[in-house]
Design a protein around this motif. Structure first.
Motif, mmCIF file in Angstrom:
data_model
loop_
_atom_site.group_PDB
_atom_site.id
_atom_site.type_symbol
_atom_site.label_atom_id
_atom_site.label_comp_id
_atom_site.label_asym_id
_atom_site.label_seq_id
_atom_site.Cartn_x
_atom_site.Cartn_y
_atom_site.Cartn_z
ATOM 1 N N VAL A 53 0.682 -0.837 -0.218
ATOM 2 C CA VAL A 53 -0.005 0.269 0.461
ATOM 3 C C VAL A 53 1.186 1.148 0.139
ATOM 4 C CG1 VAL A 53 -1.721 -1.695 1.340
ATOM 5 C CG2 VAL A 53 0.118 0.127 2.923
ATOM 6 N N THR A 54 0.119 2.155 -0.066
ATOM 7 C CA THR A 54 0.910 3.717 -0.649
ATOM 8 C C THR A 54 1.725 4.002 1.256
ATOM 9 O OG1 THR A 54 -0.698 5.080 -0.404
ATOM 10 C CG2 THR A 54 -0.144 4.521 -2.616
ATOM 11 N N ALA A 55 2.738 4.452 0.877
ATOM 12 C CA ALA A 55 3.403 5.452 1.929
ATOM 13 C C ALA A 55 2.382 6.564 2.549
ATOM 14 C CB ALA A 55 4.311 5.847 1.415
ATOM 15 N N GLU A 56 2.201 7.141 2.006
ATOM 16 C CA GLU A 56 0.737 7.633 2.229
ATOM 17 C C GLU A 56 -0.866 6.964 3.647
ATOM 18 O OE1 GLU A 56 -2.697 11.041 1.316
ATOM 19 O OE2 GLU A 56 -2.054 9.615 -0.329
ATOM 20 N N ASN A 76 -9.781 3.042 1.056
ATOM 21 C CA ASN A 76 -8.221 3.213 1.841
ATOM 22 C C ASN A 76 -8.763 2.307 2.919
ATOM 23 O OD1 ASN A 76 -7.711 5.677 0.851
ATOM 24 N ND2 ASN A 76 -8.830 7.224 1.887
ATOM 25 N N GLN A 119 -8.947 0.773 -9.375
ATOM 26 C CA GLN A 119 -7.286 1.680 -9.702
ATOM 27 C C GLN A 119 -7.361 1.300 -10.988
ATOM 28 O OE1 GLN A 119 -8.408 0.219 -6.917
ATOM 29 N NE2 GLN A 119 -6.991 0.569 -4.912
#
Length: 551
Positions: free
Chosen positions: A114-117, A196, A537
């Motif tokens: 998953v993304t860093a954010e 998310n 996505q």
């Protein structure tokens, strides 16, 4: 092949109401116990064979890790101190998990997929300010924490520093079942398939759900029954709930030995080598790896040698199933979620060629199916059988995990859509999700995921997505199998498969051959941590191509 007599209780075992750390400590005292895991002697040369790791060695490694955590984590007066860990796919994950339990701390397991954010958001939501990682992952973790200077990073030792013969001073889990069952222990997160990723805290009681199931006289033939007393291979990392349940809970509670491959990313050729160099009774694999293994004679031979094959994360392609089900006694879908855990749906005696598609929920506590669509699809809903548990008046140890995750709820809609079997009314096939519905501009639409398997039956198609949200007509986007390029693919070869889709839907939502997009090698579909296609996505990658179809 069904199990006529339950394998539980295991000899000398009283299942239920046991905390994993305590069971490991007990098993560490036994001689000649079932091995905990079996792993390659040399990851570079699997032909050298595999070595078993005992529960005694496992517990000793957890003791070493517990002492290291005591010495290196910041001092705090807060109960259940939280720390995150990310590392390579090795035994430090379960060792740290048990060490955290012994010290009554909480281990957070962010996924690098998953993304860093998203990872920073999970740390913030959990109020976690400590992140452990090996020195080899310094760069990756520093990127994740670039905007989180308040999070302290700590280098963790190599696996050999924990998994060594030197006897560690014992660190013993000190609570009884009733004292510790609801304590937080492990924090996983959802895959982000539908939004998310969100953290989900698992308590000791939730991780004991497998033991509770083993104690239930009503459940006779689940995946856990198949795994008990057998050697099971899976490449699923321990940072995911399924991986941790296998390597920690299923091994500890029902004497499964987890067979592990190399810590590198696994390919079909590596899996074949694993099967050729150690004994394996069954496996749990993502369908993408099963499909890859079915492309070679050696891969087929490896899979056909199994007593049981479980697949999870996505549907099993019909073309792969046709090559396997005549040879493997049990092929079964492992269904569950991070929030609810494994559903413990059971196998059945129905032996038609499509038997692998169907599951029984007749023995699943609190599971009901509610009608959702005109064409007979139902949503799986969990209902609390005694609403008094929401107020704490009743503490039912074996209540469904979903109501331990969300104790204030009395019902939980999974958003999973299922189709009833046309003959065997207690059997159900998962076909998609309520949020897979594609609404079109004329107020009609279609449930995409129930139709897409018709397209992936094409030998050259790896994945298929139906989109067109808000448009007058749907759009079909296909990703090809490795080795087949978009430029050489004959789109017209999809026509018979598109016709099968159109035979199942109203004429106003039918697919058209002129609205087919072939994904390019430069823009492959996005995948979740469960190796299922990330629907929205992936469709977003082809927004321009979809818009071009509208003129």
């Amino acid at each position: 092949m069904t199990i006529s007599q339950s394998v539980f209780p295991l000899p000398g075992v009283q299942h239920g109401k046991r905390i994993i750390a305590s069971v490991i400590e007990t098993r560490a005292q036994k001689d000649n116990d079932t091995p905990w895991v079996s792993l390659p002697i040399n990851e570079e040369n699997l032909s050298l064979g595999f070595k078993d790791i005992s529960f005694r060695s496992f517990n000793n490694a957890a003791n070493h890790a517990a002492h290291w955590l005591r010495q290196n984590l910041p001092e705090t007066s807060e109960p259940f101190q939280k720390f995150a860990y990310a590392g390579p796919k090795d035994l430090r994950y379960p060792i740290l998990a048990v060490a955290a339990a012994k010290l009554q701390k909480v281990l957070i397991l962010p996924s690098p997929l998953v993304t860093a954010e998203a990872q920073r958001r999970i740390l913030e939501q959990q109020k976690c300010t400590v992140y452990l990682r090996p020195s080899t992952m310094t760069t990756q973790v520093d990127v994740i924490l670039h905007d989180a200077p308040h999070v302290q990073t700590i280098d963790i030792p190599d696996l050999e520093e924990f998994l060594k013969d030197t006897e560690a001073e014992p660190v013993t889990y000190s609570k009884t079942w009733d004292e510790g069952k609801n304590d937080p222990w492990l924090v996983f997160h959802t895959s982000g398939t539908t939004g998310n990723p969100k953290p989900v805290t698992w308590t000791h009681r939730m991780m004991a759900s497998i033991d509770m199931m083993a104690a239930s006289p009503n459940i006779k033939d689940s995946m856990v029954h198949r795994a008990a007393n057998h050697r099971l291979f899976t490449p699923i990392p321990s940072l995911h709930l399924t991986g941790m349940m296998l390597i920690l809970a299923t091994t500890t509670y029902v004497n499964m030995t987890a067979v592990l491959g190399p810590s590198t990313a696994l390919t079909p050729s590596i899996i074949i080598s694993v099967f050729q160099n150690t004994h394996i009774d069954g496996t749990l694999l993502p369908p993408a790896l099963i499909d890859g293994l079915c492309l070679s004679d050696a891969g087929l031979a490896a899979l056909r040698s199994l007593n049981f094959l479980m697949y999870a994360g996505a549907p099993l392609a019909a073309k792969s199933a046709a090559l396997l089900t005549p040879y493997i006694p049990v092929v079964i879908n492992g269904v569950g979620t991070t929030e609810a855990g494994g559903y413990f749906a059971t196998h059945h005696s129905h032996r038609d060629p499509d038997a692998y598609l169907w599951l029984s929920f007749a023995q699943q506590k609190g599971a009901i199916f509610e009608p959702r669509t005109a064409d007979g699809l139902h949503e799986l809903v969990f209902v609390r059988e005694d609403s008094a548990t929401t107020s704490g008046e009743i503490d039912t140890d074996d209540e469904p995990v979903i109501f331990q995750t969300y104790p204030h709820l009395t019902r939980f809609e999974t958003h999973d859509l299922w189709r009833p079997h046309p003959v065997h009314k207690d059997l159900w096939q998962i076909v998609g999700r309520t949020d897979d519905y594609v609404p079109l501009s004329h107020s009609d639409g279609l449930h995409a995921s129930s139709l897409e398997p018709e397209i992936t039956a094409h030998a050259a198609v790896k994945a298929a997505l139906i989109g067109g949200h808000g448009l007058a007509k749907p759009v079909l986007v296909v990703q090809l199998v490795d080795g087949t390029t978009a430029s050489e693919f004959e789109v017209e070869s999809l026509r018979p498969y598109v016709d099968k889709v159109n035979a199942r839907v109203h004429e106003c939502v039918r697919l058209e051959m002129g609205r087919v997009i072939v994904a390019t090698e430069e823009k492959p579909f996005a995948y979740t941590a469960k190796q299922s296609v990330a629907r929205m996505q992936s469709l977003e990658l082809y927004e321009a191509e979809i818009a071009a179809l509208e003129g």
